[in-house]
Design a protein around this motif. Structure first.
Motif, PDB file in Angstrom:
ATOM      1  N   GLY A 135       0.771  -1.231   0.000  1.00  0.00           N
ATOM      2  CA  GLY A 135       0.000   0.000   0.000  1.00  0.00           C
ATOM      3  C   GLY A 135       0.798   1.275   0.000  1.00  0.00           C
ATOM      4  N   ALA A 136       2.087   1.200  -0.172  1.00  0.00           N
ATOM      5  CA  ALA A 136       2.890   2.420  -0.265  1.00  0.00           C
ATOM      6  C   ALA A 136       2.630   3.006  -1.642  1.00  0.00           C
ATOM      7  CB  ALA A 136       4.363   2.106  -0.063  1.00  0.00           C
ATOM      8  N   ILE A 137       1.560   3.773  -1.753  1.00  0.00           N
ATOM      9  CA  ILE A 137       1.034   4.196  -3.048  1.00  0.00           C
ATOM     10  C   ILE A 137       1.306   5.672  -3.303  1.00  0.00           C
ATOM     11  CG2 ILE A 137      -1.239   4.567  -2.026  1.00  0.00           C
ATOM     12  CD1 ILE A 137      -2.511   3.750  -4.629  1.00  0.00           C
ATOM     13  N   GLU A 138       1.681   5.971  -4.533  1.00  0.00           N
ATOM     14  CA  GLU A 138       1.875   7.347  -4.977  1.00  0.00           C
ATOM     15  C   GLU A 138       0.825   7.641  -6.045  1.00  0.00           C
ATOM     16  OE1 GLU A 138       5.913   7.718  -6.297  1.00  0.00           O
ATOM     17  OE2 GLU A 138       6.693   6.936  -4.413  1.00  0.00           O
ATOM     18  N   ALA A 139       0.605   8.895  -6.368  1.00  0.00           N
ATOM     19  CA  ALA A 139      -0.341   9.301  -7.412  1.00  0.00           C
ATOM     20  C   ALA A 139      -1.710   8.654  -7.193  1.00  0.00           C
ATOM     21  CB  ALA A 139       0.215   8.967  -8.785  1.00  0.00           C
ATOM     22  N   VAL A 140      -2.264   8.839  -6.011  1.00  0.00           N
ATOM     23  CA  VAL A 140      -3.494   8.166  -5.610  1.00  0.00           C
ATOM     24  C   VAL A 140      -4.655   8.469  -6.550  1.00  0.00           C
ATOM     25  CG1 VAL A 140      -5.205   7.977  -3.767  1.00  0.00           C
ATOM     26  CG2 VAL A 140      -2.780   8.082  -3.205  1.00  0.00           C
ATOM     27  N   ASP A 141      -4.929   9.735  -6.792  1.00  0.00           N
ATOM     28  CA  ASP A 141      -6.078  10.097  -7.633  1.00  0.00           C
ATOM     29  C   ASP A 141      -5.927   9.550  -9.044  1.00  0.00           C
ATOM     30  OD1 ASP A 141      -7.232  11.415  -5.497  1.00  0.00           O
ATOM     31  OD2 ASP A 141      -6.414  13.368  -6.065  1.00  0.00           O
ATOM     32  N   GLU A 142      -4.733   9.636  -9.601  1.00  0.00           N
ATOM     33  CA  GLU A 142      -4.455   9.129 -10.939  1.00  0.00           C
ATOM     34  C   GLU A 142      -4.654   7.613 -10.991  1.00  0.00           C
ATOM     35  OE1 GLU A 142      -0.484   8.502 -13.644  1.00  0.00           O
ATOM     36  OE2 GLU A 142      -0.599  10.317 -12.435  1.00  0.00           O
ATOM     37  N   THR A 143      -4.215   6.919  -9.952  1.00  0.00           N
ATOM     38  CA  THR A 143      -4.346   5.466  -9.898  1.00  0.00           C
ATOM     39  C   THR A 143      -5.807   5.048  -9.849  1.00  0.00           C
ATOM     40  OG1 THR A 143      -2.226   5.321  -8.767  1.00  0.00           O
ATOM     41  CG2 THR A 143      -3.668   3.408  -8.608  1.00  0.00           C
ATOM     42  N   ILE A 144      -6.595   5.709  -9.025  1.00  0.00           N
ATOM     43  CA  ILE A 144      -8.015   5.375  -8.906  1.00  0.00           C
ATOM     44  C   ILE A 144      -8.752   5.702 -10.200  1.00  0.00           C
ATOM     45  CG2 ILE A 144     -10.154   5.945  -7.680  1.00  0.00           C
ATOM     46  CD1 ILE A 144      -8.369   6.125  -5.123  1.00  0.00           C
ATOM     47  N   ALA A 145      -8.419   6.815 -10.841  1.00  0.00           N
ATOM     48  CA  ALA A 145      -9.048   7.170 -12.117  1.00  0.00           C
ATOM     49  C   ALA A 145      -8.730   6.133 -13.192  1.00  0.00           C
ATOM     50  CB  ALA A 145      -8.590   8.556 -12.565  1.00  0.00           C
ATOM     51  N   ALA A 146      -7.483   5.689 -13.261  1.00  0.00           N
ATOM     52  CA  ALA A 146      -7.099   4.669 -14.246  1.00  0.00           C
ATOM     53  C   ALA A 146      -7.851   3.371 -13.998  1.00  0.00           C
ATOM     54  CB  ALA A 146      -5.594   4.426 -14.200  1.00  0.00           C
ATOM     55  N   ALA A 147      -8.017   3.020 -12.736  1.00  0.00           N
ATOM     56  CA  ALA A 147      -8.745   1.795 -12.395  1.00  0.00           C
ATOM     57  C   ALA A 147     -10.217   1.904 -12.801  1.00  0.00           C
ATOM     58  CB  ALA A 147      -8.620   1.520 -10.901  1.00  0.00           C
ATOM     59  N   ARG A 148     -10.834   3.015 -12.499  1.00  0.00           N
ATOM     60  CA  ARG A 148     -12.244   3.214 -12.877  1.00  0.00           C
ATOM     61  C   ARG A 148     -12.426   3.103 -14.389  1.00  0.00           C
ATOM     62  NH1 ARG A 148     -12.808   7.821  -8.890  1.00  0.00           N
ATOM     63  NH2 ARG A 148     -14.039   6.904  -7.213  1.00  0.00           N
ATOM     64  N   ASN A 149     -11.507   3.694 -15.139  1.00  0.00           N
ATOM     65  CA  ASN A 149     -11.628   3.730 -16.592  1.00  0.00           C
ATOM     66  C   ASN A 149     -11.272   2.414 -17.276  1.00  0.00           C
ATOM     67  OD1 ASN A 149     -12.443   6.422 -16.509  1.00  0.00           O
ATOM     68  ND2 ASN A 149     -10.341   7.166 -16.615  1.00  0.00           N
ATOM     69  N   SER A 150     -10.698   1.486 -16.552  1.00  0.00           N
ATOM     70  CA  SER A 150     -10.211   0.247 -17.167  1.00  0.00           C
ATOM     71  C   SER A 150     -11.324  -0.728 -17.539  1.00  0.00           C
ATOM     72  CB  SER A 150      -9.241  -0.465 -16.227  1.00  0.00           C
ATOM     73  OG  SER A 150      -9.947  -1.090 -15.164  1.00  0.00           O
ATOM     74  N   GLY A 151     -12.443  -0.669 -16.815  1.00  0.00           N
ATOM     75  CA  GLY A 151     -13.491  -1.660 -17.035  1.00  0.00           C
ATOM     76  C   GLY A 151     -13.163  -3.005 -16.409  1.00  0.00           C
ATOM     77  N   GLN A 152     -12.092  -3.060 -15.621  1.00  0.00           N
ATOM     78  CA  GLN A 152     -11.688  -4.304 -14.963  1.00  0.00           C
ATOM     79  C   GLN A 152     -11.808  -4.133 -13.451  1.00  0.00           C
ATOM     80  OE1 GLN A 152      -7.889  -5.750 -16.683  1.00  0.00           O
ATOM     81  NE2 GLN A 152      -8.266  -4.246 -18.287  1.00  0.00           N
ATOM     82  N   ARG A 153     -12.274  -5.187 -12.796  1.00  0.00           N
ATOM     83  CA  ARG A 153     -12.364  -5.136 -11.338  1.00  0.00           C
ATOM     84  C   ARG A 153     -10.976  -5.333 -10.744  1.00  0.00           C
ATOM     85  NH1 ARG A 153     -16.872  -9.439  -9.722  1.00  0.00           N
ATOM     86  NH2 ARG A 153     -15.351 -10.742 -10.759  1.00  0.00           N
ATOM     87  N   VAL A 154     -10.694  -4.602  -9.664  1.00  0.00           N
ATOM     88  CA  VAL A 154      -9.413  -4.743  -8.969  1.00  0.00           C
ATOM     89  C   VAL A 154      -9.697  -5.310  -7.578  1.00  0.00           C
ATOM     90  CG1 VAL A 154      -7.360  -3.573  -8.095  1.00  0.00           C
ATOM     91  CG2 VAL A 154      -8.419  -2.796 -10.230  1.00  0.00           C
ATOM     92  N   PHE A 155      -9.051  -6.430  -7.293  1.00  0.00           N
ATOM     93  CA  PHE A 155      -9.143  -7.081  -5.991  1.00  0.00           C
ATOM     94  C   PHE A 155      -7.788  -6.912  -5.322  1.00  0.00           C
ATOM     95  CE2 PHE A 155     -12.411  -8.827  -8.575  1.00  0.00           C
ATOM     96  CZ  PHE A 155     -13.476  -9.070  -7.712  1.00  0.00           C
ATOM     97  N   VAL A 156      -7.783  -6.275  -4.157  1.00  0.00           N
ATOM     98  CA  VAL A 156      -6.532  -5.914  -3.495  1.00  0.00           C
ATOM     99  C   VAL A 156      -6.344  -6.745  -2.237  1.00  0.00           C
ATOM    100  CG1 VAL A 156      -5.208  -4.052  -2.434  1.00  0.00           C
ATOM    101  CG2 VAL A 156      -6.775  -3.540  -4.321  1.00  0.00           C
ATOM    102  N   VAL A 157      -5.157  -7.321  -2.097  1.00  0.00           N
ATOM    103  CA  VAL A 157      -4.748  -7.915  -0.830  1.00  0.00           C
ATOM    104  C   VAL A 157      -3.627  -7.024  -0.317  1.00  0.00           C
ATOM    105  CG1 VAL A 157      -3.785  -9.911   0.363  1.00  0.00           C
ATOM    106  CG2 VAL A 157      -5.403 -10.245  -1.528  1.00  0.00           C
ATOM    107  N   GLY A 158      -3.947  -6.244   0.726  1.00  0.00           N
ATOM    108  CA  GLY A 158      -2.973  -5.353   1.341  1.00  0.00           C
ATOM    109  C   GLY A 158      -2.160  -6.118   2.361  1.00  0.00           C
ATOM    110  N   ILE A 159      -0.858  -5.946   2.312  1.00  0.00           N
ATOM    111  CA  ILE A 159       0.067  -6.686   3.168  1.00  0.00           C
ATOM    112  C   ILE A 159       0.701  -5.734   4.176  1.00  0.00           C
ATOM    113  CG2 ILE A 159       2.149  -8.134   3.213  1.00  0.00           C
ATOM    114  CD1 ILE A 159      -0.087  -9.414   1.581  1.00  0.00           C
TER     115      ILE A 159
END
Length: 186
Positions: free
Chosen positions: A119-143
């Motif tokens: 979860g050491a994530i950068e560019a949060v808004d950009e990452t979420i926007a790219a995910a929304r626009n992908s049409g693919q579901r993202v399943f996250v396992v945070g460690i």
């Protein structure tokens, strides 16, 4: 170590899963060991009808193989060998670029992304926007213990996926079983 059970082959829809593993330096030690064990068990639970891609990222994103691998015996062996070699050796965490690269893999086929990260994530808004626009579901396992838990949950929820957070090795098996079940659902 746990085991991700196989879904019954006659009732499960084939799954197309793009595995994306955070191999940035922040994943060194216990985190990358947990990921190796979790993915070893997860791959064991795949059916012959399932297909997977394997990618790892840090400062760059590296894809293994040539697109989707059928998860027959040879495909599972390919996956296990890839998992065995995972190291936290790719520098920083460029998650947005990595997700975009994985989203672009074989876009003709409907698929889901399984992201394992601390979860050491950068560019949060950009990452979420790219995910929304992908049409693919993202399943996250945070460690591990990261302040980015809410951001990773937002990333998963923005795409209709789900998020599990795992702080200790004993929790990873249950999280992966639940993700396996979710990835098999419409």
């Amino acid at each position: 170590a746990g085991f991700c059970p196989r879904l019954p082959q006659d009732s499960a829809r084939p799954r197309r899963i793009k595995v994306l593993v955070d191999c940035s330096s922040s994943m060194a030690g216990n985190s990358i060991r947990m990921v190796r064990q979790a993915l070893t068990d997860f791959i064991a639970g795949m059916t012959d009808q399932d297909h997977m891609t394997f990618s790892r990222f840090g400062s760059t994103c590296i894809h293994a193989g040539y697109g989707f691998q059928p998860m027959d015996l040879l495909g599972r062996q390919f996956g296990w060998e890839w998992v065995e070699k995972l190291e936290a050796d790719l520098g920083g965490t460029e998650m947005s670029q990595a997700l975009r690269s994985v989203f672009a893999l074989d876009m003709a086929a409907k698929s889901d992304v399984l992201l394992l990260t601390d979860g050491a994530i950068e560019a949060v808004d950009e990452t979420i926007a790219a995910a929304r626009n992908s049409g693919q579901r993202v399943f996250v396992v945070g460690i591990g213990l990261s302040p980015a838990e809410s951001l990773l949950r937002e990333l998963a929820e923005a795409t209709g996926g789900a998020c599990e957070w795992v702080a200790a090795p004993r929790e990873i098996s249950g999280a992966m079983v639940r993700m396996s079940e979710r990835l098999g659902a419409p």
